[in-house]
Design a protein around this motif. Structure first.
Motif, PDB file in Angstrom:
ATOM      1  N   LEU A  49     -17.176 -20.985 -17.534  1.00 12.79           N
ATOM      2  CA  LEU A  49     -17.465 -21.867 -16.207  1.00 12.79           C
ATOM      3  C   LEU A  49     -17.909 -23.296 -16.782  1.00 12.79           C
ATOM      4  O   LEU A  49     -16.926 -24.522 -16.329  1.00 12.79           O
ATOM      5  N   ARG A  52     -13.655 -24.727 -17.276  1.00 20.44           N
ATOM      6  CA  ARG A  52     -12.879 -25.051 -16.805  1.00 20.44           C
ATOM      7  C   ARG A  52     -13.544 -25.983 -15.745  1.00 20.44           C
ATOM      8  O   ARG A  52     -12.683 -26.953 -15.251  1.00 20.44           O
TER       9      ARG A  52
ATOM     10  N   LEU B  33      -6.512 -19.833 -17.412  1.00 24.09           N
ATOM     11  CA  LEU B  33      -8.288 -20.301 -16.582  1.00 24.09           C
ATOM     12  C   LEU B  33      -8.208 -21.185 -16.436  1.00 24.09           C
ATOM     13  O   LEU B  33      -8.481 -21.872 -15.344  1.00 24.09           O
ATOM     14  N   LEU B  34      -8.128 -22.310 -17.044  1.00 29.52           N
ATOM     15  CA  LEU B  34      -7.631 -23.467 -16.651  1.00 29.52           C
ATOM     16  C   LEU B  34      -6.796 -23.909 -16.588  1.00 29.52           C
ATOM     17  O   LEU B  34      -6.893 -24.960 -15.513  1.00 29.52           O
ATOM     18  N   LYS B  35      -5.870 -23.039 -15.728  1.00 29.29           N
ATOM     19  CA  LYS B  35      -4.281 -23.301 -15.075  1.00 29.29           C
ATOM     20  C   LYS B  35      -4.880 -23.224 -13.492  1.00 29.29           C
ATOM     21  O   LYS B  35      -3.735 -23.189 -12.363  1.00 29.29           O
ATOM     22  N   GLN B  36      -5.872 -22.103 -13.690  1.00 24.57           N
ATOM     23  CA  GLN B  36      -5.616 -21.197 -12.369  1.00 24.57           C
ATOM     24  C   GLN B  36      -6.903 -22.919 -11.173  1.00 24.57           C
ATOM     25  O   GLN B  36      -7.762 -23.313 -11.834  1.00 24.57           O
ATOM     26  N   PRO B  37      -6.402 -22.515  -9.663  1.00 21.57           N
ATOM     27  CA  PRO B  37      -7.853 -23.325  -9.765  1.00 21.57           C
ATOM     28  C   PRO B  37      -9.535 -22.720  -9.780  1.00 21.57           C
ATOM     29  O   PRO B  37      -9.872 -21.738 -10.275  1.00 21.57           O
ATOM     30  N   LEU B  38     -10.362 -24.108 -10.087  1.00 25.49           N
ATOM     31  CA  LEU B  38     -11.558 -23.920 -10.040  1.00 25.49           C
ATOM     32  C   LEU B  38     -11.978 -22.651  -9.222  1.00 25.49           C
ATOM     33  O   LEU B  38     -13.152 -22.476 -10.114  1.00 25.49           O
ATOM     34  N   GLN B  40     -11.602 -19.744  -9.002  1.00 22.84           N
ATOM     35  CA  GLN B  40     -10.611 -18.260 -10.007  1.00 22.84           C
ATOM     36  C   GLN B  40     -11.923 -17.912 -10.731  1.00 22.84           C
ATOM     37  O   GLN B  40     -12.855 -17.191 -11.040  1.00 22.84           O
ATOM     38  N   THR B  41     -12.138 -18.770 -11.243  1.00 23.23           N
ATOM     39  CA  THR B  41     -13.726 -19.317 -12.785  1.00 23.23           C
ATOM     40  C   THR B  41     -14.970 -18.726 -12.344  1.00 23.23           C
ATOM     41  O   THR B  41     -15.541 -18.186 -12.735  1.00 23.23           O
ATOM     42  N   GLN B  42     -15.042 -19.512 -10.794  1.00 23.58           N
ATOM     43  CA  GLN B  42     -16.248 -19.216 -10.170  1.00 23.58           C
ATOM     44  C   GLN B  42     -17.063 -18.374  -9.739  1.00 23.58           C
ATOM     45  O   GLN B  42     -17.571 -17.916 -10.530  1.00 23.58           O
ATOM     46  N   HIS B  43     -15.607 -17.801  -9.299  1.00 25.49           N
ATOM     47  CA  HIS B  43     -15.921 -16.238  -9.092  1.00 25.49           C
ATOM     48  C   HIS B  43     -15.759 -15.716  -9.860  1.00 25.49           C
ATOM     49  O   HIS B  43     -16.966 -14.143 -10.302  1.00 25.49           O
TER      50      HIS B  43
END
Lengths: 206, 206
Positions: A49, A52, B33-38, B40-43
């Motif tokens: 978290l 990101r 993860l850095l390339k994905q929307p925030l 996704q990492t939060q979930h």
């Protein structure tokens, strides 16, 4: 795969969104975490978290950085007149590991690939051209992967900076150090013959 | 591998604690993860934490469950007189997927393995013996993996429950359905001959 717990199901679904991780591996990882101390999952969850949410990119070279300008760009001992253009952060790490390059980098964030929907505007090409325009850059080294997309990206950038009177180069392609000639593909072997270096030069590397 | 960001370094270190994931894969996952929307990492982060913090184990069979007694144990349509003893949660899922077993389970949480420091007290053997003692169980099916550790665990449990006058059985070992005989190992082939079933019985499965 029916699971006895919604929590487990949710965790497996989220883990298996990661590239190269299927449902089965995701389940193995989730069950592994359950057997470990609570702290391990807390640290993992928190690290992801924070990465990101708090990650920043160097405003000059676009490399991942905890500060506004990364350690490489802010290092006065490095040669700011040479910029090595790479696709992503891993390439910077790989080149840094060689310990041989003392210039700066520019991380494009990918390469032009219409098939994946990546156009020039999604890459950091405009900021790169800006860096060149400022006049301190003498050489641009293209270190993108040697694919159609990589070549396209190189050429796209080249066209935009060729009038600024700087040297452009591409990293050498050839037989890997320690590799057997007989196992090399023709293109690589062909390039290594076409771009041969003077023997005295090659001696210096030993 | 030197990284340009402590956040990235920390995330990679935590990810690579997972089994089968090295530094290189961990880095690939973190950069993905850095390339994905925030979100996704939060979930992902949230799902892992909730799984680890809120997960419960069925007080009867020790399977993972969101409730105190799992869906299988609380299902009145299942045969509570037959208990299938398995190593872990994945084995329950595998057997449930066959749709053929209508009894209950008992998840041991591993098998006795002195070399890994796992003794009987770390497994749910005492609660299993308790379930047998209560007198409703008529048959115990051992479905542990057929290794030295699995056999040891089976035998350890067997010794403790043999005086309670219940049937004990072990899942059949033999040639997998659809497998070629010539590729089977001798032990498996040997067992499949020793434990042959009447032809009429085998016809029923088709």
């Amino acid at each position: 795969m029916e699971m006895s717990s919604k929590l487990l199901e949710k965790a497996v679904a989220e883990i298996s969104l990661l590239p190269g991780i299927g449902k089965r591996t995701a389940l193995r990882l989730a069950l592994h975490l359950l057997k470990q101390p609570l702290e391990q999952t807390q640290h993992l969850s928190n690290a992801l978290l924070r990465l990101r949410e708090d990650i920043r990119f160097c405003t000059i070279c676009h490399n991942i950085s905890d500060t506004e300008v990364c350690e490489i760009c802010s290092n006065a001992l490095r040669d700011a007149s040479v910029i090595c253009v790479v696709e992503d952060v891993r390439d910077v790490m790989a080149i840094e590991n060689t310990g041989l390059f003392k210039g700066l980098y520019h991380v494009l964030g990918g390469k032009i690939s219409p098939i994946d929907g990546v156009g020039p505007s999604q890459l950091t090409i405009v900021p790169l051209v800006e860096r060149v325009k400022q006049g301190n850059v003498k050489e641009l080294i293209f270190a993108l992967s040697s694919t159609m997309e990589g070549d396209t990206t190189n050429f796209y950038i080249y066209k935009q900076i060729k009038d600024y009177n700087i040297v452009t180069s591409a990293i050498a392609r050839g037989i890997g150090v320690g590799d057997e000639l007989e196992f090399a593909d023709e293109v690589t072997l062909g390039r290594s013959i076409m771009h041969r270096v003077p023997f005295e030069t090659s001696l210096r590397d030993i």
